[in-house]
Write a protein that holds these residues in place. Structure first.
Motif, PDB file in Angstrom:
ATOM      1  N   GLY A  25     -10.181   7.432   1.866  1.00 46.51           N
ATOM      2  CA  GLY A  25     -10.800   8.605   1.250  1.00 46.51           C
ATOM      3  C   GLY A  25     -11.327   8.549  -0.233  1.00 46.51           C
ATOM      4  N   THR A  26     -10.474   7.517  -0.943  1.00 51.84           N
ATOM      5  CA  THR A  26     -10.770   7.267  -2.277  1.00 51.84           C
ATOM      6  C   THR A  26     -12.103   6.825  -2.489  1.00 51.84           C
ATOM      7  N   LYS A  27     -12.953   7.450  -3.448  1.00 52.34           N
ATOM      8  CA  LYS A  27     -14.179   7.004  -3.693  1.00 52.34           C
ATOM      9  C   LYS A  27     -15.096   6.922  -2.569  1.00 52.34           C
ATOM     10  N   GLY A  28     -14.828   7.653  -1.539  1.00 48.61           N
ATOM     11  CA  GLY A  28     -15.540   7.891  -0.449  1.00 48.61           C
ATOM     12  C   GLY A  28     -15.809   6.983   0.493  1.00 48.61           C
ATOM     13  N   MET A  29     -14.652   5.984   0.463  1.00 50.52           N
ATOM     14  CA  MET A  29     -14.326   4.871   1.372  1.00 50.52           C
ATOM     15  C   MET A  29     -13.300   5.129   2.068  1.00 50.52           C
ATOM     16  N   LYS A  30     -13.327   4.189   3.428  1.00 45.98           N
ATOM     17  CA  LYS A  30     -12.308   4.511   4.518  1.00 45.98           C
ATOM     18  C   LYS A  30     -11.121   3.450   4.104  1.00 45.98           C
ATOM     19  N   GLY A  31     -10.012   3.466   4.417  1.00 44.47           N
ATOM     20  CA  GLY A  31      -8.709   3.058   4.415  1.00 44.47           C
ATOM     21  C   GLY A  31      -9.237   1.364   4.623  1.00 44.47           C
ATOM     22  N   TRP A  32      -9.813   1.028   5.814  1.00 48.63           N
ATOM     23  CA  TRP A  32     -10.229  -0.330   6.247  1.00 48.63           C
ATOM     24  C   TRP A  32     -10.934  -0.939   5.291  1.00 48.63           C
ATOM     25  N   GLN A  33     -11.980  -0.074   4.655  1.00 43.45           N
ATOM     26  CA  GLN A  33     -12.993  -0.753   3.829  1.00 43.45           C
ATOM     27  C   GLN A  33     -12.383  -1.097   2.464  1.00 43.45           C
ATOM     28  N   TRP A  34     -11.238  -0.309   1.878  1.00 43.05           N
ATOM     29  CA  TRP A  34     -10.617  -0.732   1.047  1.00 43.05           C
ATOM     30  C   TRP A  34      -9.721  -2.248   1.448  1.00 43.05           C
ATOM     31  N   LEU A  35      -9.202  -2.112   2.554  1.00 42.98           N
ATOM     32  CA  LEU A  35      -8.434  -3.381   2.981  1.00 42.98           C
ATOM     33  C   LEU A  35      -9.368  -4.484   2.948  1.00 42.98           C
ATOM     34  N   TYR A  36     -10.329  -4.535   3.465  1.00 42.20           N
ATOM     35  CA  TYR A  36     -11.355  -5.713   3.485  1.00 42.20           C
ATOM     36  C   TYR A  36     -11.610  -6.027   2.200  1.00 42.20           C
ATOM     37  N   LEU A  37     -12.024  -5.167   1.486  1.00 41.06           N
ATOM     38  CA  LEU A  37     -12.479  -5.432   0.016  1.00 41.06           C
ATOM     39  C   LEU A  37     -11.323  -6.111  -0.922  1.00 41.06           C
ATOM     40  N   LEU A  38     -10.315  -5.317  -1.129  1.00 44.46           N
ATOM     41  CA  LEU A  38      -9.362  -5.831  -1.825  1.00 44.46           C
ATOM     42  C   LEU A  38      -8.525  -6.891  -1.332  1.00 44.46           C
ATOM     43  N   GLU A  39      -8.336  -7.215  -0.163  1.00 44.02           N
ATOM     44  CA  GLU A  39      -7.835  -8.484   0.452  1.00 44.02           C
ATOM     45  C   GLU A  39      -8.750  -9.569   0.379  1.00 44.02           C
ATOM     46  N   GLY A  40      -9.945  -9.545   0.367  1.00 46.40           N
ATOM     47  CA  GLY A  40     -11.075 -10.501   0.568  1.00 46.40           C
ATOM     48  C   GLY A  40     -11.433 -11.158  -1.045  1.00 46.40           C
ATOM     49  N   ILE A  41     -11.248 -10.237  -1.910  1.00 50.51           N
ATOM     50  CA  ILE A  41     -11.483 -10.762  -3.248  1.00 50.51           C
ATOM     51  C   ILE A  41     -10.558 -11.619  -3.701  1.00 50.51           C
ATOM     52  N   PRO A  42      -9.180 -11.574  -3.347  1.00 54.10           N
ATOM     53  CA  PRO A  42      -8.420 -12.459  -4.075  1.00 54.10           C
ATOM     54  C   PRO A  42      -8.202 -13.956  -3.423  1.00 54.10           C
ATOM     55  N   SER A  43      -8.716 -13.761  -2.094  1.00 53.93           N
ATOM     56  CA  SER A  43      -8.934 -14.954  -1.150  1.00 53.93           C
ATOM     57  C   SER A  43      -9.913 -15.694  -1.681  1.00 53.93           C
ATOM     58  N   ILE A  44     -11.004 -15.219  -1.877  1.00 52.44           N
ATOM     59  CA  ILE A  44     -12.169 -16.073  -2.634  1.00 52.44           C
ATOM     60  C   ILE A  44     -11.750 -16.591  -4.047  1.00 52.44           C
ATOM     61  N   GLY A  45     -11.023 -15.899  -4.780  1.00 51.56           N
ATOM     62  CA  GLY A  45     -10.715 -16.179  -5.936  1.00 51.56           C
ATOM     63  C   GLY A  45      -9.688 -17.356  -6.046  1.00 51.56           C
ATOM     64  N   THR A  46      -8.828 -17.342  -5.244  1.00 46.86           N
ATOM     65  CA  THR A  46      -7.847 -18.668  -4.708  1.00 46.86           C
ATOM     66  C   THR A  46      -8.625 -19.730  -4.411  1.00 46.86           C
ATOM     67  N   GLY A  47      -9.492 -19.764  -3.435  1.00 45.46           N
ATOM     68  CA  GLY A  47     -10.041 -20.876  -3.068  1.00 45.46           C
ATOM     69  C   GLY A  47     -11.192 -21.414  -4.275  1.00 45.46           C
ATOM     70  N   ILE A  48     -11.395 -20.690  -4.983  1.00 46.64           N
ATOM     71  CA  ILE A  48     -12.154 -21.109  -6.309  1.00 46.64           C
ATOM     72  C   ILE A  48     -11.145 -21.892  -7.001  1.00 46.64           C
ATOM     73  N   ALA A  49     -10.197 -21.175  -7.534  1.00 43.14           N
ATOM     74  CA  ALA A  49      -9.011 -21.760  -8.319  1.00 43.14           C
ATOM     75  C   ALA A  49      -8.361 -23.027  -8.005  1.00 43.14           C
ATOM     76  N   MET A  50      -8.460 -23.440  -6.573  1.00 41.89           N
ATOM     77  CA  MET A  50      -7.809 -24.494  -6.051  1.00 41.89           C
ATOM     78  C   MET A  50      -8.631 -25.696  -6.321  1.00 41.89           C
ATOM     79  N   ALA A  51     -10.009 -25.406  -6.185  1.00 46.23           N
ATOM     80  CA  ALA A  51     -10.871 -26.612  -6.476  1.00 46.23           C
ATOM     81  C   ALA A  51     -10.626 -27.033  -8.093  1.00 46.23           C
ATOM     82  N   TYR A  52     -10.121 -26.256  -8.837  1.00 46.11           N
ATOM     83  CA  TYR A  52      -9.792 -26.807 -10.391  1.00 46.11           C
ATOM     84  C   TYR A  52      -8.359 -27.352 -10.538  1.00 46.11           C
ATOM     85  N   MET A  53      -7.482 -26.501  -9.936  1.00 48.98           N
ATOM     86  CA  MET A  53      -5.979 -26.949 -10.077  1.00 48.98           C
ATOM     87  C   MET A  53      -5.468 -27.951  -9.237  1.00 48.98           C
ATOM     88  N   LEU A  54      -6.013 -28.369  -8.222  1.00 44.93           N
ATOM     89  CA  LEU A  54      -5.528 -29.461  -7.481  1.00 44.93           C
ATOM     90  C   LEU A  54      -5.855 -30.806  -8.099  1.00 44.93           C
TER      91      LEU A  54
END
Length: 321
Positions: A25-54
């Protein structure tokens, strides 16, 4: 350790998912939509970071010991020899060689059966636990209607946590949190089982025995559910532990059944075929529940699949693996 890390990720993901679902209900979004958004962004960021950190190669990796680097150098040299042979053979010949390996197909078939049960449980475990939280047995449909009245006692229902009716939103969050418990157990047992298999230099029985245990627990699940929600959850935890813990050993077995230039292709073929079980499992549970209105029957179907994986793994003892 890699397979144990998957279990730890499931453990950490459960409370995170539960907290994100409360944003419904926050910002008119469903709970599952927040879950996909906020768990997806760190995954993408981690993947990009690994390309430079390894590190660029293992020689410059500070986290490897001199012994590790020497072993990797030897393995890398052997792999280059295989690569040269593979290039001269051509990908068609390598694929034909992998596809003609009967052992690869048998291990892949065991992988299909295992993944059908494992992915099915990953998808449906929160729903099943939520059913337990409603105070009924597993002999109920998605709507929560009880088949045969099991789980009802003098008109009152006591749920998995020992209390009476809870709000639907509370049950959903609690169900997600409780699903972390089986994967804690699975992560610990995965490390222990992999270490024991390596020490004993034996894989087949270390895969088959846990699968047989998981199969018995899944088949017995509807009957254990009649004893109450706590016993049902204990059974579920033990079943998921037994099902998940041999994953690393099975992957090692898949790598051991093929040698030479075609070994990489054989392992890729195993993964491609075994992952079909990931499509089968959730569909099978959904169809059985839709047809019978009973989660217990669906879990028994998964038990049959796991028993088949155990039987195939036991047969592989004759290979000396």
């Amino acid at each position: 350790m890699v397979e144990a890390a998957v279990g730890v990720a499931n453990v950490a993901g459960a409370p995170l998912a539960a907290s994100l679902l409360t944003l419904d209900g926050t910002k008119g979004m469903k709970g599952w939509q927040w879950l996909y958004l906020l768990e997806g962004i760190p995954s993408i960021g981690t993947g990009i970071a690994m390309a430079y950190m390894l590190p660029k190669d293992f020689h410059s990796a500070k986290f490897l010991s001199a012994t590790d680097k020497a072993w990797l150098a030897h393995t890398h040299t052997a792999n280059r020899e295989h690569l040269q042979k593979a290039k001269s053979a051509g990908w068609v010949q390598l694929l034909m060689e992998a596809a003609s390996n009967r052992r690869v197909w048998l291990v892949a078939l065991a992988g299909i059966c295992k993944n059908a049960a494992l992915v099915g449980m990953l998808f449906w475990c929160p729903t099943i636990v939520d059913s337990l939280l409603k105070g009924s047995s597993l002999n109920l449909g998605p709507s929560g209607s009880v088949a045969g009245g099991a789980g009802l006692h003098h008109g009152h229902r006591r749920n998995l946590l020992g209390s009476h009716d809870r709000q639907p939103g509370d049950r959903g969050v609690s169900a997600v949190l409780l699903t972390a418990i089986p994967f804690v157990s699975a992560a610990v047992c995965a490390v222990w089982l992999g270490h024991r298999s390596q020490q004993r230099k034996e894989m087949s029985k270390h895969i088959a025995v846990p699968y047989f245990i998981a199969a018995v627990l899944f088949v017995a699940f509807p009957y254990i559910a009649l004893c109450g929600g706590v016993w049902s959850f204990v059974c579920l935890t033990l079943a998921i532990t037994a099902l998940t813990s041999p994953n690393a050993v099975l992957n090692s077995l898949a790598a051991a059944v093929s040698h030479g230039p075609a070994s990489a292709v054989s392992l890729a073929l195993y993964n491609a075929v075994a992952n079909l079980g990931g499509l089968l499992g959730p569909w099978l549970i959904g169809r059985v529940v839709q047809a019978t209105g009973m989660y217990g029957t669906a879990l028994q179907a998964l038990g049959v699949m796991v028993a088949a994986a155990g039987g195939l793994s036991w047969y592989m003892k004759r290979w000396g693996l």
